[in-house]
Design a protein around this motif. Structure first.
Motif, PDB file in Angstrom:
ATOM      1  N   GLU A   1     -10.196  -1.914  -2.724  1.00  0.00           N
ATOM      2  CA  GLU A   1     -10.654  -2.421  -1.429  1.00  0.00           C
ATOM      3  C   GLU A   1     -11.732  -1.557  -0.804  1.00  0.00           C
ATOM      4  O   GLU A   1     -12.589  -2.052  -0.070  1.00  0.00           O
ATOM      5  CB  GLU A   1      -9.483  -2.513  -0.444  1.00  0.00           C
ATOM      6  N   ASN A   2     -11.694  -0.251  -1.082  1.00  0.00           N
ATOM      7  CA  ASN A   2     -12.499   0.682  -0.296  1.00  0.00           C
ATOM      8  C   ASN A   2     -13.460   1.537  -1.117  1.00  0.00           C
ATOM      9  O   ASN A   2     -13.961   2.547  -0.613  1.00  0.00           O
ATOM     10  CB  ASN A   2     -11.565   1.601   0.509  1.00  0.00           C
TER      11      ASN A   2
ATOM     12  N   GLU B   1      -0.364   0.588  -6.397  1.00  0.00           N
ATOM     13  CA  GLU B   1      -0.625   0.523  -4.951  1.00  0.00           C
ATOM     14  C   GLU B   1      -1.818   1.397  -4.583  1.00  0.00           C
ATOM     15  O   GLU B   1      -2.664   1.013  -3.762  1.00  0.00           O
ATOM     16  CB  GLU B   1       0.613   0.946  -4.175  1.00  0.00           C
ATOM     17  N   LYS B   2      -1.901   2.588  -5.188  1.00  0.00           N
ATOM     18  CA  LYS B   2      -3.056   3.456  -4.932  1.00  0.00           C
ATOM     19  C   LYS B   2      -4.335   2.786  -5.431  1.00  0.00           C
ATOM     20  O   LYS B   2      -5.384   2.843  -4.775  1.00  0.00           O
ATOM     21  CB  LYS B   2      -2.866   4.806  -5.613  1.00  0.00           C
TER      22      LYS B   2
ATOM     23  N   LEU C   1       0.830  -1.197   0.000  1.00  0.00           N
ATOM     24  CA  LEU C   1       0.000   0.000   0.000  1.00  0.00           C
ATOM     25  C   LEU C   1       0.872   1.258   0.000  1.00  0.00           C
ATOM     26  O   LEU C   1       1.993   1.236   0.520  1.00  0.00           O
ATOM     27  CB  LEU C   1      -0.897   0.014   1.238  1.00  0.00           C
TER      28      LEU C   1
ATOM     29  N   SER D   1       0.084   1.305   7.412  1.00  0.00           N
ATOM     30  CA  SER D   1      -1.069   0.514   7.862  1.00  0.00           C
ATOM     31  C   SER D   1      -0.905   0.180   9.340  1.00  0.00           C
ATOM     32  O   SER D   1       0.165  -0.250   9.757  1.00  0.00           O
ATOM     33  CB  SER D   1      -1.154  -0.812   7.087  1.00  0.00           C
TER      34      SER D   1
ATOM     35  N   SER E   1      -4.946  -0.357  -5.544  1.00  0.00           N
ATOM     36  CA  SER E   1      -5.336  -1.450  -4.647  1.00  0.00           C
ATOM     37  C   SER E   1      -6.163  -0.932  -3.475  1.00  0.00           C
ATOM     38  O   SER E   1      -7.106  -1.604  -3.030  1.00  0.00           O
ATOM     39  CB  SER E   1      -4.094  -2.192  -4.146  1.00  0.00           C
ATOM     40  N   VAL E   2      -5.841   0.256  -2.977  1.00  0.00           N
ATOM     41  CA  VAL E   2      -6.636   0.850  -1.889  1.00  0.00           C
ATOM     42  C   VAL E   2      -8.040   1.161  -2.389  1.00  0.00           C
ATOM     43  O   VAL E   2      -9.033   0.914  -1.700  1.00  0.00           O
ATOM     44  CB  VAL E   2      -5.948   2.122  -1.358  1.00  0.00           C
TER      45      VAL E   2
ATOM     46  N   SER F   1     -10.427  -9.233  -1.336  1.00  0.00           N
ATOM     47  CA  SER F   1     -10.565  -8.173  -0.336  1.00  0.00           C
ATOM     48  C   SER F   1     -11.954  -8.185   0.274  1.00  0.00           C
ATOM     49  O   SER F   1     -12.118  -8.036   1.486  1.00  0.00           O
ATOM     50  CB  SER F   1     -10.283  -6.809  -0.968  1.00  0.00           C
TER      51      SER F   1
ATOM     52  N   CYS G   1       0.749   3.740   1.827  1.00  0.00           N
ATOM     53  CA  CYS G   1       0.474   4.425   3.085  1.00  0.00           C
ATOM     54  C   CYS G   1       0.847   3.507   4.250  1.00  0.00           C
ATOM     55  O   CYS G   1       1.044   2.307   4.075  1.00  0.00           O
ATOM     56  CB  CYS G   1      -1.012   4.794   3.180  1.00  0.00           C
TER      57      CYS G   1
ATOM     58  N   PHE H   1      -5.402   3.144   7.405  1.00  0.00           N
ATOM     59  CA  PHE H   1      -4.342   3.451   6.460  1.00  0.00           C
ATOM     60  C   PHE H   1      -4.184   4.964   6.452  1.00  0.00           C
ATOM     61  O   PHE H   1      -5.188   5.688   6.357  1.00  0.00           O
ATOM     62  CB  PHE H   1      -4.680   2.988   5.039  1.00  0.00           C
TER      63      PHE H   1
END
Length: 268
Positions: free
Chosen positions: A217-218, A210-211, A29, A33, A213-214, A257, A31, A86
């Motif tokens: 998930e969200n 990576e951004k 990620l 965690s 992937s966040v 996720s 960020c 995060f």
């Protein structure tokens, strides 16, 4: 180095409660965690290192950009409950928290109550002021468990990383990066290889993925929408790079996720 300012950005909080026994999640990620196992526990390793287990009520901490290999384990009653946050912690307007401090992989269950209250507020309270107040309390808790690194920093690399993080959704040229680092384009490549072990383009793509992937998930946005938001013009190319990075397609990554971040009612 004297700490003059601390700013917290990009806060995302969440929780799970359900049967997640032996579900494995591998990710990195952009960020920091902090993940607390409220009921049950995690096995966690970073960058291929030796796995460690959280205590029930304890937490693990993963710096930005590290590869997390996470295995979930239910508690005695047959379910797992966990919560996480995060966030990016920016020190002196330039450095990531992880640049300056040795972050512990595990936080003891001794801090359970403070961890639980802070992370829960970040993930669930609609009041933005309370969210940020809780994030600063959590940062203070992290500071109490860290020591400052004795490191010489390449300020050009720090500036480049900051610029890319802030502009990754836009078109970024080597010439623009060279202007940020105040160097020639050939020297720019040397900076990236020395500090990030990647070419400028590959590093930018890593941050974008990576951004993404966040967001997978969200958010409920489509893969194509997320691809565009993080700076890829071609969603097919995005999916190809994502699969190379995570060994999963964006769709499959989201499915896993969702299976991890389940919120089904647990039968008592």
């Amino acid at each position: 180095m004297k700490i003059k300012t601390i700013e917290i950005r990009n806060i995302v909080g969440g929780n799970l409660k359900g049967n997640t026994e032996n579900i494995r999640h591998i990710k990195s990620l952009p960020c920091l965690s902090v993940v607390q196992s409220v009921h049950g526990h995690y096995e966690i390793s970073l960058n291929g290192g030796k796995p460690c287990a959280t205590e029930e009520g304890g937490a693990f901490v993963a710096p930005a950009g590290t590869s997390q290999n996470i295995l979930h384990h239910n508690g005695a009653e047959g379910y797992m409950e966990a919560q996480w946050v995060f966030m990016n912690i920016i020190v002196n307007d330039l450095f990531e928290f992880e640049d300056l401090f040795d972050v512990p992989l595990l936080l003891s269950a001794d801090a359970r109550e403070e961890l639980s209250e802070s992370i829960s507020t970040i993930g669930n309270d609609p009041n933005i002021c309370k969210k940020y107040a809780a994030a600063y309390r959590l940062t203070d808790l992290l500071l109490a468990h860290t020591s400052m690194k004795n490191t010489v920093y390449d300020h050009s690399a720090i500036l480049l990383r900051k610029y890319i993080a802030e502009h990754c959704g836009e078109k970024i040229t080597n010439e623009a990066l060279a202007n940020v680092a105040i160097c020639s384009v050939p020297h720019l490549y040397r900076i990236f290889q020395k500090n990030f072990h990647l070419s400028p383009r590959n590093y930018i793509n890593k941050i974008r993925i990576e951004k993404a992937s966040v967001l997978l998930e969200n958010s409920s946005r489509s893969v194509a929408e997320i691809s565009e938001e993080v700076g890829f013009e071609d969603p097919v190319y995005f999916s190809k790079l994502f699969k190379e990075h995570y060994r999963l397609s964006p769709k499959k990554y989201r499915e896993i996720s969702l299976s991890v971040n389940c919120k089904d009612e647990v039968k008592k």
